[in-house]
Design an enzyme around this catalytic site. Sequence first.
Site, mmCIF file in Angstrom:
data_model
loop_
_atom_site.group_PDB
_atom_site.id
_atom_site.type_symbol
_atom_site.label_atom_id
_atom_site.label_comp_id
_atom_site.label_asym_id
_atom_site.label_seq_id
_atom_site.Cartn_x
_atom_site.Cartn_y
_atom_site.Cartn_z
ATOM 1 N N THR A 127 0.865 -1.181 0.000
ATOM 2 C CA THR A 127 0.000 0.000 0.000
ATOM 3 C C THR A 127 0.899 1.228 0.000
ATOM 4 O OG1 THR A 127 -1.617 -1.222 1.301
ATOM 5 C CG2 THR A 127 -1.907 1.172 1.141
ATOM 6 N N LYS A 152 -7.812 1.378 -2.498
ATOM 7 C CA LYS A 152 -7.219 0.837 -1.260
ATOM 8 C C LYS A 152 -7.113 1.922 -0.189
ATOM 9 C CE LYS A 152 -4.776 -1.742 1.568
ATOM 10 N NZ LYS A 152 -5.426 -2.763 2.391
HETATM 11 P P1 NAP Z 1 5.363 -5.840 7.955
HETATM 12 O O1 NAP Z 1 5.118 -7.167 8.565
HETATM 13 O O2 NAP Z 1 5.739 -4.702 8.847
HETATM 14 O O3 NAP Z 1 6.480 -6.015 6.811
HETATM 15 C C1 NAP Z 1 7.033 -4.890 6.174
HETATM 16 C C2 NAP Z 1 7.994 -5.355 5.107
HETATM 17 O O4 NAP Z 1 8.609 -4.210 4.489
HETATM 18 C C3 NAP Z 1 9.162 -6.202 5.676
HETATM 19 O O5 NAP Z 1 9.518 -7.161 4.697
HETATM 20 C C4 NAP Z 1 10.255 -5.144 5.849
HETATM 21 O O6 NAP Z 1 11.548 -5.691 5.893
HETATM 22 C C5 NAP Z 1 10.036 -4.327 4.589
HETATM 23 N N1 NAP Z 1 10.636 -2.996 4.662
HETATM 24 C C6 NAP Z 1 10.300 -1.975 5.475
HETATM 25 N N2 NAP Z 1 11.070 -0.899 5.235
HETATM 26 C C7 NAP Z 1 11.943 -1.269 4.240
HETATM 27 C C8 NAP Z 1 12.963 -0.586 3.542
HETATM 28 N N3 NAP Z 1 13.284 0.691 3.806
HETATM 29 N N4 NAP Z 1 13.631 -1.263 2.574
HETATM 30 C C9 NAP Z 1 13.318 -2.535 2.286
HETATM 31 N N5 NAP Z 1 12.331 -3.241 2.915
HETATM 32 C C10 NAP Z 1 11.664 -2.603 3.876
HETATM 33 O O7 NAP Z 1 4.106 -5.316 7.123
HETATM 34 P P2 NAP Z 1 2.923 -6.162 6.433
HETATM 35 O O8 NAP Z 1 1.800 -6.240 7.394
HETATM 36 O O9 NAP Z 1 3.460 -7.380 5.787
HETATM 37 O O10 NAP Z 1 2.480 -5.093 5.317
HETATM 38 C C11 NAP Z 1 3.154 -4.986 4.070
HETATM 39 C C12 NAP Z 1 2.320 -4.082 3.165
HETATM 40 O O11 NAP Z 1 1.013 -4.665 3.004
HETATM 41 C C13 NAP Z 1 2.107 -2.684 3.722
HETATM 42 O O12 NAP Z 1 2.103 -1.750 2.668
HETATM 43 C C14 NAP Z 1 0.713 -2.791 4.366
HETATM 44 O O13 NAP Z 1 0.083 -1.516 4.455
HETATM 45 C C15 NAP Z 1 0.019 -3.737 3.389
HETATM 46 N N6 NAP Z 1 -1.107 -4.547 3.927
HETATM 47 C C16 NAP Z 1 -1.016 -5.150 5.163
HETATM 48 C C17 NAP Z 1 -2.087 -5.929 5.628
HETATM 49 C C18 NAP Z 1 -2.065 -6.610 6.989
HETATM 50 O O14 NAP Z 1 -3.102 -7.093 7.459
HETATM 51 N N7 NAP Z 1 -0.918 -6.742 7.640
HETATM 52 C C19 NAP Z 1 -3.228 -6.094 4.818
HETATM 53 C C20 NAP Z 1 -3.269 -5.488 3.562
HETATM 54 C C21 NAP Z 1 -2.199 -4.724 3.114
HETATM 55 P P3 NAP Z 1 12.135 -6.281 7.293
HETATM 56 O O15 NAP Z 1 11.530 -7.657 7.444
HETATM 57 O O16 NAP Z 1 13.608 -6.308 7.101
HETATM 58 O O17 NAP Z 1 11.681 -5.341 8.374
#
Ligand code: NAP
Length: 292
Positions: A98, A173
């Site tokens: 997102t 979204k």
């Molecule tokens: P998350 O568990 O916090 O994972 C974030 C990911 O981004 C990790 O792989 C992290 O790497 C990486 N990252 C963060 N900063 C970075 C950088 N500067 N350079 C490279 N990689 C970086 O988040 P998530 O829940 O999976 O969400 C991921 C996306 O999906 C977001 O955009 C979120 O808004 C969207 N989303 C989430 C959900 C939900 O229910 N969780 C549902 C729909 C959409 P590290 O592992 O090294 O920290």
Amino acid sequence: MPMTTVAFIGLGRMGHGMAGRYLDAGFSVAIWNRSKAKAEDLIARGARWAGSPADAADGADAVVTMVADDGASRAVWLGQDGAATKMKPGALAIECSTVSYQHALDLARDLRGRGLIYIDCPVTGLPSAAAAGKLTLLVGADAADLDQAKLYLAPIGDVVRHFGAVGTGTVFKLINNLMGAVQIASLAEGIAMAEQAGLDMNLVAEALATGAVASPQVIRHSKRMVARDFSGASFTAALRHKDADYAVKLAESLLARTPPVGRAAVEAYAHATAKMPDDDEGRMIEIVSRPK
Ligand code: NAP
């Protein structure tokens, strides 16, 4: 002969399960994550660990990314070792993170300029849905590009909603998640008021979850907030704040007046993020429940 080599970048709560779906579906999968520890079990299942996003993208027919925000997206696509530096002409670039609307447009322009096909593909669904291949995919893309991408969307989603040109998936979204932010922040305030007024909180939780305001967000969070049960955080306060902030910036570019309700939700989640960035978004209740 279908193309079957996928690079998957970003193995957080959502991306880890999504990458696993490509392995389950028999694709050849290269993976990269900023911290390698999250990749170990996927490597054991047959994924190729890549030393950088560029290395993952080398030879891939499609690159799929699922990272936190605009900055992370820019880094993994366009950074010095970004995926775009090694993708072959005509390959698919599928952004599932997102991101802001402006970033989606800028990224699309840049990648198209390199001869790549860009698909705007944010998702809805919890990490459990990601691991089960049951996400809803919110697509913005040319119809012909979407046709080409379907092979790569099938393992991760069971519903594809095509809103129009590149960027429209992100528009929807952001609207969706801003409305979610408003509902959850408002639910926390309602529950806090009911607690302070001494109501039977089991009855309140049941009445909220079955009454006229019982959206899926209210159903999901009401019992958890009443019980203060935030085990298994699936969506953090920081990510909810990011989405609401991107959405209000988009609203400001579309509407004459900054939407006051949306702005209030941004402020509520800015406060929650300052106190508990990596905790479940539902812990908003702990912030608003302090009595007068
Ligand atoms: P998350 O568990 O916090 O994972 C974030 C990911 O981004 C990790 O792989 C992290 O790497 C990486 N990252 C963060 N900063 C970075 C950088 N500067 N350079 C490279 N990689 C970086 O988040 P998530 O829940 O999976 O969400 C991921 C996306 O999906 C977001 O955009 C979120 O808004 C969207 N989303 C989430 C959900 C939900 O229910 N969780 C549902 C729909 C959409 P590290 O592992 O090294 O920290």
